[in-house]
Structure formats: structure tokens, C-alpha cells
Design an enzyme around this catalytic site. Structure first.
Site, PDB file in Angstrom:
ATOM      1  N   GLN A   3       8.286  52.671  48.039  1.00 23.68           N
ATOM      2  CA  GLN A   3       9.609  53.031  48.532  1.00 23.68           C
ATOM      3  C   GLN A   3       9.787  54.538  48.406  1.00 23.68           C
ATOM      4  O   GLN A   3       9.683  55.091  47.308  1.00 23.68           O
ATOM      5  CB  GLN A   3      10.662  52.296  47.701  1.00 23.68           C
ATOM      6  N   SER A  54      14.172  58.402  46.762  1.00 26.61           N
ATOM      7  CA  SER A  54      14.709  59.473  45.916  1.00 26.61           C
ATOM      8  C   SER A  54      14.023  60.807  46.185  1.00 26.61           C
ATOM      9  O   SER A  54      12.850  60.868  46.555  1.00 26.61           O
ATOM     10  CB  SER A  54      14.545  59.116  44.440  1.00 26.61           C
ATOM     11  N   GLU A  56      25.126  54.047  35.545  1.00 21.60           N
ATOM     12  CA  GLU A  56      26.413  54.526  36.046  1.00 21.60           C
ATOM     13  C   GLU A  56      26.675  54.031  37.467  1.00 21.60           C
ATOM     14  O   GLU A  56      27.804  53.638  37.803  1.00 21.60           O
ATOM     15  CB  GLU A  56      26.439  56.061  36.009  1.00 21.60           C
ATOM     16  N   SER A  67       7.308  54.877  42.794  1.00 22.78           N
ATOM     17  CA  SER A  67       6.417  53.996  42.034  1.00 22.78           C
ATOM     18  C   SER A  67       5.305  53.467  42.935  1.00 22.78           C
ATOM     19  O   SER A  67       5.560  52.971  44.030  1.00 22.78           O
ATOM     20  CB  SER A  67       7.204  52.826  41.442  1.00 22.78           C
ATOM     21  N   GLU A  78      16.057  44.661  46.536  1.00 20.23           N
ATOM     22  CA  GLU A  78      15.350  45.207  45.384  1.00 20.23           C
ATOM     23  C   GLU A  78      15.992  44.721  44.086  1.00 20.23           C
ATOM     24  O   GLU A  78      15.296  44.306  43.150  1.00 20.23           O
ATOM     25  CB  GLU A  78      15.360  46.731  45.439  1.00 20.23           C
TER      26      GLU A  78
END
Length: 411
Positions: A135, A138, A380, A170, A253
Site C-alpha cells: 500500500q 503515507s 488519535e 510495509s 484494511e
């Protein structure tokens, strides 16, 4: 809800148990049982090769991608059937790591958003264990604020030219393909100018740089794309609708993570039951029992919450924000369980490879748990999702909500 198997589910469980008993790589059982959450390393054997071998066995036996439609290589099974399978698969489910993106999040997203040509090319290969996916979401400046990605895709003839950097990807060093979120329109608010693509990780201009982690492993990566050309046929979903595609993938996910994330409770309970303390074992101490009871309550709460979610999915519901509860609680519980285990081990808990059993299960689990509370959405972010979409609380104020991405100030 009834937690007992129906007659059909009991028959399915017995069939799965019998098949696993005959086909599982039992020579790896003890090593897998000691492996902490996350990517595994095997002694004297490639973990990726072992994962592919186990997946090929499952595919040949009809146990891979159970819930996928039969037209794409699955079995059309229910979400509850999938839960039963994972229960019976046990420690061997740790071999699914390299395929977690392909099977757990990308595959269902491709079924929902992909063209028929894309489905016919990739889904059978994923089922057969022939493709590993990563994926590519980010970036250094776009983690929790995922819609802030700056990797660009600009029209280039009949295709696209891509430049940018991804971070914390990852398995990218082992992946055949990546699902890539990029910005295609900087002149609209940030959520409205994104597009998703399918990227060949071996294409010219793609560079993968592994990152050394605190566990001394290198399973996450930086990925650089320099003048990478993609045909428009590699686009997943409509142009500038990538945020909607990304949300589908993120929900899948979190469902996948929630199904497979360990809490560490069983491992720390086993430690307490055998660890000498005084004239007995640690489990004889009422204070230890009290702490274990807290962890047991969380672990069982997660288990039954997952059953409720999977039942809803079996009845046709889509993965929803309730999955954020699973992710939030499981990751923090694993961290607390690992810390408690190290406390029980005393001075030996401070060093690697010097525990009573000669392994470093809880040390590795503690080091890995910090990442578990970040990946797939930070604590968060999970709390914000729960507050807004489960509890119905007002949304956080966003100063950039209606501002074109190109007009947002950068540091």
C-alpha cells in the site's frame, strides 16, 4: 447473538480442522507460536517463501480468499466462515503477512472499484499466491492527514507521469505491485483531487529503500517514483475520486487488521502460569490475576465485538467505523500486555534473548506495538472516527476544508 456454531458452521469447522491437520506446515508450528505480532523471520528459511507455499496449499484446497466471489477465485463464503477458518488456522495465520494487503484490503477494493479487465488479471493471481501487493499511501508530510499527499500524477499522452515519495510502506521490498494514491488536481480542496493507481513495483523509475526499525528488522520502506509512466488502464476508479477508493481500502484494511491482530493476552497468561515466583508461579499472585483479568476482559470484548461485526457483514452490511474500535483497543492492549510480561520477567525483561525460554517474544512485541498504534490509522485518528461516526459528536474544525490544495501554506 448465538455464539454456538450452527450445524452448517460446525460441519464447516470440522472440514477446515481436518484439512489443516493434514496440510499445514507442522514443522513451523513451534517457531510460529513464538513469533510476535507483525512480520515474522524464520530460522534457515525465507518467511516469504514459506508464506507463498502455505498460500498455494490453501488455494489448491479451496481455502484462500474465502469471502471473495467465485467468479474471481473465492468461495463466496460468509464472514462468519472466514472467522471460523482463522480460528482453526491458528498460528499458521501468521504466514499470511505478505498477503495481508492483497487479500485483506486491496482485493475487496479492486472488486468494488476495478475494471473487469483489472479484476480478471489480478484477482486470480492474488488467490493463487502469485502476487504480493503493498500500500503506497503515507508520505513524509501526509500520514494521519492522508489527503495531504503531494506525489503527483500528470497526464502524459495516453497515460500518466508520476513523481513523488511514499513512506512507511510495509512489504514494498517484496511486493510485485503497489496500490498508489496520488494527487491529480491541486486546484481543488485536497480530498477532491486524488486518484488511485496500480503500480508495478519493478517499473523503471521506482526505487525502494528499506528502513531499519527499532526491532532491527527492515519490513517498512521508503518508495521513490521518478518519472514513472503508467498507462491509464492502471488507474483504479475515476479520476479525482481516489479519496473514495482510499476509504474503501482503509475500511477493508481495518477489518483485516481487526480479524488478525493479537492482543498478547494468551501469551502473557501462559507466561504467568509457568514463571516461578516465590513458592509457586506468578499466577498464584492475586495482583497478577487482577491484571490478567483486565487484559482478559479487553481480549474477550474484542473477540465478541469482532463476531458482531462479522455477523453484520455476513448479512450484507459494509465495513463501518466500528472497526476503528477494534484497531484502537487491540493495539493498545498488545502494548500493555507486553509491558506487563516484561515486568513479570524482572531484570531479564530488559534484555533480548535472555528470557527463561531463551526467546524474545515479549521484547519484540513491545517494540512492535508502538508501530501497531500508528499503522492503519493512529490512535488519535481512530478516536476521531469513533467520536464523529459512531457517537455522532461534532466534527473537528478544518480550516482547509474548502481551500484549493495549491493554496494551502506549507512549512
Amino acid at each position: 447473538m448465538d455464539f454456538q456454531d450452527t450445524p452448517r458452521e460446525a460441519e464447516f469447522r470440522a472440514k477446515a480442522r481436518a484439512w489443516i491437520a493434514v496440510n499445514a506446515p507442522q514443522e513451523l508450528h513451534d517457531e510460529l507460536a513464538r513469533a510476535p505480532f507483525g512480520h515474522i523471520d524464520l530460522v534457515g528459511r525465507s518467511a516469504l517463501a514459506a508464506s507463498k507455499d502455505w498460500h498455494r496449499r490453501k488455494a489448491a484446497g479451496g481455502w484462500a480468499c474465502l469471502t471473495w466471489p467465485r467468479d474471481y477465485g473465492g468461495q463466496g463464503a460468509s464472514a462468519i466462515d472466514n472467522v471460523i477458518w482463522h480460528q482453526e488456522e491458528g498460528v499458521y495465520s501468521k504466514l499470511a503477512g505478505p498477503f495481508m494487503v492483497a487479500q485483506g484490503s486491496f482485493g475487496p477494493t479492486l472488486i468494488a472499484w476495478g475494471s473487469e479487465a483489472q479484476k480478471q488479471v489480478h484477482l486470480p493471481r492474488i488467490v493463487a499466491g502469485e502476487e504480493v501487493w503493498c500500500q503506497l499511501f503515507s508520505e513524509p508530510g501526509a500520514g494521519s492527514d492522508l489527503a495531504g499527499v503531494r506525489t503527483r500524477a500528470v497526464p502524459d499522452g495516453e497515460g500518466w507521469l508520476i513523481n513523488g515519495q511514499k513512506m512507511w510502506s510495509s512489504g514494498a521490498h517484496e511486493a510485485d505491485f503497489g496500490v498508489l494514491l496520488v494527487r491529480t488536481n491541486p486546484d481543488v480542496p485536497k480530498h477532491k483531487g486524488l486518484t488511485m493507481f496500480l503500480l508495478d513495483m519493478h517499473a523503471p523509475g521506482v526505487e525502494v529503500r528499506p528502513i531499519r526499525q527499532i526491532t532491527n528488522q527492515s519490513h517498512v520502506n521508503e518508495v521513490y517514483m521518478t518519472d514513472v509512466r503508467l498507462a491509464d488502464a492502471h488507474r483504479l476508479g475515476p479520476v479525482d475520486k481516489g479519496w473514495q477508493v482510499a476509504l474503501t481500502m482503509l475500511m477493508n484494511e481495518r477489518n483485516s487488521i481487526g480479524n488478525q491482530m493479537q492482543t498478547g493476552f494468551e501469551e502473557v497468561f501462559s507466561l504467568a502460569a509457568r514463571l516461578p515466583q516465590g513458592d509457586g508461579v506468578a499466577l498464584d499472585d492475586p495482583a497478577v490475576v487482577s491484571r490478567l483479568a483486565e487484559l482478559a476482559a479487553r481480549a474477550n470484548g474484542l473477540k465478541y465485538t469482532n463476531y458482531r461485526i462479522q455477523t453484520a457483514l455476513s448479512q450484507g452490511d459494509e465495513p463501518g467505523p466500528e472497526l476503528s474500535i477494534m484497531k484502537l483497543v487491540a493495539a493498545s492492549t498488545m502494548q500493555e500486555a507486553a509491558m506487563f510480561a516484561l515486568d513479570l520477567q524482572g531484570p531479564a525483561g530488559m534484555v533480548m534473548d535472555m528470557t527463561e525460554d531463551g526467546d524474545d517474544l515479549f521484547q519484540m512485541m513491545l517494540l512492535r506495538s508502538a508501530g501497531a498504534r500508528i499503522e492503519g490509522g493512529t490512535d488519535e485518528i481512530m478516536r476521531t472516527i469513533i467520536a464523529e461516526r459512531v457517537l455522532g459528536l461534532p466534527q473537528d474544525m478544518r480550516a482547509d476544508k474548502d481551500v484549493p490544495f495549491s493554496a494551502i501554506p506549507t512549512a
